[in-house]
Design an enzyme around this catalytic site. Structure first.
Site, mmCIF file in Angstrom:
data_model
loop_
_atom_site.group_PDB
_atom_site.id
_atom_site.type_symbol
_atom_site.label_atom_id
_atom_site.label_comp_id
_atom_site.label_asym_id
_atom_site.label_seq_id
_atom_site.Cartn_x
_atom_site.Cartn_y
_atom_site.Cartn_z
ATOM 1 N N HIS A 76 -3.534 -8.435 6.215
ATOM 2 C CA HIS A 76 -4.507 -7.349 6.350
ATOM 3 C C HIS A 76 -5.349 -7.129 5.101
ATOM 4 O O HIS A 76 -6.229 -6.291 5.082
ATOM 5 C CB HIS A 76 -3.793 -6.030 6.671
HETATM 6 N N1 UDP Z 1 5.382 -2.643 7.903
HETATM 7 C C1 UDP Z 1 5.710 -1.928 9.040
HETATM 8 N N2 UDP Z 1 5.171 -2.336 10.235
HETATM 9 C C2 UDP Z 1 4.341 -3.415 10.343
HETATM 10 C C3 UDP Z 1 4.007 -4.115 9.171
HETATM 11 C C4 UDP Z 1 4.535 -3.695 7.953
HETATM 12 O O1 UDP Z 1 6.483 -0.976 8.983
HETATM 13 O O2 UDP Z 1 3.901 -3.730 11.450
HETATM 14 C C5 UDP Z 1 5.974 -2.214 6.623
HETATM 15 C C6 UDP Z 1 6.653 -3.332 5.882
HETATM 16 O O3 UDP Z 1 7.965 -3.495 6.320
HETATM 17 C C7 UDP Z 1 6.553 -2.889 4.446
HETATM 18 C C8 UDP Z 1 5.295 -2.088 4.412
HETATM 19 O O4 UDP Z 1 4.955 -1.783 5.768
HETATM 20 O O5 UDP Z 1 7.636 -2.067 4.101
HETATM 21 C C9 UDP Z 1 4.217 -2.901 3.779
HETATM 22 O O6 UDP Z 1 3.004 -2.268 3.945
HETATM 23 P P1 UDP Z 1 1.622 -2.996 3.828
HETATM 24 O O7 UDP Z 1 1.781 -4.427 4.155
HETATM 25 O O8 UDP Z 1 0.677 -2.201 4.653
HETATM 26 O O9 UDP Z 1 1.203 -2.770 2.320
HETATM 27 P P2 UDP Z 1 1.540 -3.505 0.956
HETATM 28 O O10 UDP Z 1 3.001 -3.636 0.820
HETATM 29 O O11 UDP Z 1 0.833 -4.799 0.979
HETATM 30 O O12 UDP Z 1 0.967 -2.589 -0.069
#
Ligand code: UDP
Length: 368
Positions: free
Chosen positions: A206
């Site tokens: 994303h």
């Molecule tokens: N996550 C979730 N559902 C989904 C995809 C990701 O709960 O369909 C959780 C994932 O397990 C992790 C967090 O969202 O704990 C990661 O968020 P994201 O990828 O949006 O942000 P980033 O970590 O890249 O900042």
């Protein structure tokens, strides 16, 4: 003692769930939870509050969309007003989003102490909006909760006094351990998506630099199509990605080779992580969750802020437009990995954070 916590995006709900729980367990503490509204859909926001027992926010600012400046600017104004109104001893922010930056900056300008969970992370790529948010937040923070050895080294190198840095481990490990058990009991996602254990690849992407660029998005679609010839591919698709897939005309192609579903709640995603054979992602959080679940990971990016995962081979980069995703998957699956290394602490990081907050701000009177 009063804390004002600013959250707004999915990974922040997850981190705050475990820290807020630890805060609630201490007597004499009042937490004002502010949801900026950056993520707002049922399955990007509400479901985390329901499943993870996060308290109803004191305020929901309803700020989402617009340019970075519009979003951050609007947040600054409203958070400043809330800090003046609630007079917290400390403002607590998480990670690297516009909500993090706005919370930290509003507080710092009012001379209210700022505590930053997940400090010291750097991708060393200033084209990422998250990198700018991280750097500024760290440099206006008074208490920096650094999850890894590398993050501590970075903060020291950037001139942050060691007295402000607290080595905590990673609160996402706390969350994964706490909710992993519940996921095992309650999640029905394996059945709903008709998946077999260790017979599918889990994939999420994303980041703006991937999905806003049609060439890179096509590179991902082609790569995943090749992976799908060998093993089933499951994609819980972020709303931004879905929107871009449609506008670049790639939705039909990806839906033919992969199982595409809506973003999942935390329990369901933990369950899929645990049972997948490989994880492909551009998410920061999921790279670590792959490690927690002992699943090899391929990161669809040119770099990562979680560098320790690369050195052990637990994670490897598939550089957009340069690398072959399917080759990286093969390399990841063929490598012999040591999962016993301790990279992210003992799953008690939230207690360490709460202890440090009390030590530093507990006995003080409100600053404002
Ligand atoms: N996550 C979730 N559902 C989904 C995809 C990701 O709960 O369909 C959780 C994932 O397990 C992790 C967090 O969202 O704990 C990661 O968020 P994201 O990828 O949006 O942000 P980033 O970590 O890249 O900042």
């Amino acid at each position: 003692m009063k804390i004002l916590t600013v959250i707004g995006a999915r990974p922040q709900f997850i981190k705050a769930a475990v820290v807020s729980k630890a805060l609630r367990e201490r007597p004499g503490l009042n937490e004002f939870l502010v949801h900026t509204g950056q993520h707002f859909d049922q399955n990007m926001s509400e479901i985390f509050f329901e499943q993870m027992g996060i308290a109803k926010p004191y305020a929901n600012l309803g700020i989402s969309g617009g340019s970075h400046a519009e979003m951050t600017g609007e947040m600054l104004v409203q958070i400043e007003r809330l800090i003046i109104q609630t007079k917290p001893h400390v403002v607590l922010v998480y990670g690297d989003t516009n909500s993090t930056l706005a919370g930290a900056l509003s507080a710092a300008k009012l001379c209210c102490p700022v505590a930053h969970v997940e400090a010291g992370l750097r991708s060393d790529n200033r084209k990422m909006p998250e990198e700018i948010n991280r750097i500024i937040t760290d440099h206006v923070s008074d208490l920096l909760f650094a999850p890894t050895e590398d993050s501590i080294r970075t903060l020291i190198k950037e001139g942050i006094p060691t007295t402000k840095i607290v080595r905590t481990g990673d609160v996402m490990l706390d969350a994964s351990l706490l909710f992993g058990e519940l996921a095992g009991k309650n999640s029905k996602i394996m059945h709903e998506l008709e998946l077999e254990e260790k017979k599918f690849a889990l994939c999420t992407f994303h980041r703006a630099e991937n999905v806003d660029n049609p060439e890179i998005l096509e590179w991902i679609v082609k790569g995943l199509t090749q992976v799908a010839e060998r093993t089933e591919v499951v994609i819980p698709m972020h709303p931004r990605t879905r929107q871009r897939m449609h506008s670049f005309g790639l939705m039909e192609e990806i839906s033919k080779s992969a199982k595409v579903c809506a973003p999942l709640g935390y329990l369901d995603i933990l369950q899929l992580e645990k049972h997948s054979t490989i994880i492909l992602t551009d998410s920061g959080g999921i790279q670590k969750e792959a490690f927690f679940n002992r699943v090899p990971c391929v990161t669809l990016r040119t770099e990562t802020e979680w560098k320790e995962l690369l050195s052990g081979g637990h994670n490897r980069l598939a550089v957009p437009l340069e690398d072959s995703i399917v080759e990286k998957v093969t390399q990841a699956q063929e490598s012999d990995l040591d999962w016993s290394v301790d990279l992210y602490g003992n799953g008690k990081s939230s207690s360490t954070i709460v202890d440090a907050i009390f030590e530093n701000y507990g006995p003080n009177e409100p600053v404002l």
